[in-house]
Design a protein around this motif. Structure first.
Motif, PDB file in Angstrom:
ATOM      1  N   UNK A  99      15.604  17.632  24.299  1.00 19.87           N
ATOM      2  CA  UNK A  99      15.508  18.794  23.491  1.00 19.87           C
ATOM      3  C   UNK A  99      15.430  18.748  21.991  1.00 19.87           C
ATOM      4  N   UNK A 100      16.039  17.889  21.455  1.00 21.17           N
ATOM      5  CA  UNK A 100      15.743  17.388  19.807  1.00 21.17           C
ATOM      6  C   UNK A 100      14.565  16.976  19.558  1.00 21.17           C
ATOM      7  N   UNK A 101      13.799  16.572  20.383  1.00 20.45           N
ATOM      8  CA  UNK A 101      12.286  16.139  20.292  1.00 20.45           C
ATOM      9  C   UNK A 101      11.148  17.124  21.017  1.00 20.45           C
ATOM     10  N   UNK A 102      11.656  18.300  21.304  1.00 20.02           N
ATOM     11  CA  UNK A 102      10.667  19.084  21.730  1.00 20.02           C
ATOM     12  C   UNK A 102       9.357  19.295  21.071  1.00 20.02           C
ATOM     13  N   UNK A 103       9.479  19.466  19.685  1.00 22.32           N
ATOM     14  CA  UNK A 103       8.469  19.644  18.997  1.00 22.32           C
ATOM     15  C   UNK A 103       7.455  18.506  19.107  1.00 22.32           C
ATOM     16  N   UNK A 104       8.045  17.402  19.125  1.00 24.34           N
ATOM     17  CA  UNK A 104       6.955  16.288  19.487  1.00 24.34           C
ATOM     18  C   UNK A 104       6.429  16.146  20.664  1.00 24.34           C
ATOM     19  N   UNK A 105       7.197  16.643  21.837  1.00 24.10           N
ATOM     20  CA  UNK A 105       6.485  16.797  23.202  1.00 24.10           C
ATOM     21  C   UNK A 105       5.470  17.709  22.955  1.00 24.10           C
ATOM     22  N   UNK A 106       5.866  18.736  22.536  1.00 27.47           N
ATOM     23  CA  UNK A 106       4.568  19.713  22.192  1.00 27.47           C
ATOM     24  C   UNK A 106       3.334  19.191  21.742  1.00 27.47           C
ATOM     25  N   UNK A 157       1.462  17.230  24.065  1.00 24.24           N
ATOM     26  CA  UNK A 157       0.875  17.811  25.337  1.00 24.24           C
ATOM     27  C   UNK A 157      -0.361  18.590  24.509  1.00 24.24           C
ATOM     28  N   UNK A 158      -0.291  18.958  23.309  1.00 24.02           N
ATOM     29  CA  UNK A 158      -1.303  19.617  22.617  1.00 24.02           C
ATOM     30  C   UNK A 158      -2.414  18.766  22.300  1.00 24.02           C
ATOM     31  N   UNK A 214      -8.216  17.202  24.366  1.00 28.55           N
ATOM     32  CA  UNK A 214      -9.091  16.178  24.787  1.00 28.55           C
ATOM     33  C   UNK A 214      -9.619  16.658  26.136  1.00 28.55           C
ATOM     34  N   UNK A 215      -9.426  17.623  26.876  1.00 36.16           N
ATOM     35  CA  UNK A 215      -9.877  17.868  28.184  1.00 36.16           C
ATOM     36  C   UNK A 215     -11.060  19.066  27.822  1.00 36.16           C
TER      37      UNK A 215
END
Length: 84
Positions: free
Chosen positions: A67-74, A77-78, A83-84
């Motif tokens: 949860x502390x790293x959700x911005x990085x995870x987002x 994903x972005x 790339x799709x």
């Protein structure tokens, strides 16, 4: 998956409906080291889940790191969806 019940729920769902080994292979290539290590620690704790509660504490700590790293995870994903 982790957002919907933590790492514990993620592992249960993946074991029941997917290929955890395949997912881990993919995640290893995209996750930064801190998140990859966190996922590995969570899985080790999940495998040792028992009544002592020690694994629950580790899984909770791993959830906190996620949860502390959700911005990085987002961001990851972005970047992938662009790339799709």
């Amino acid at each position: 998956e982790v957002n919907n019940g933590g790492h514990f729920q993620y592992f249960i769902n993946t074991e029941n409906t997917g290929d955890l080994e395949k997912e881990f292979s993919a995640l290893e290539t995209v996750l930064p080291k801190i998140l990859w290590d966190n996922l590995q620690n969570a899985y080790k704790a999940y495998q040792k889940t028992d009544e002592s509660g020690e694994s629950d504490e580790i899984l909770d700590q791993c959830d906190d790191i996620f949860y502390e790293n959700e911005d990085e995870i987002d961001r990851i994903i972005d970047e992938y969806t662009d790339k799709l």
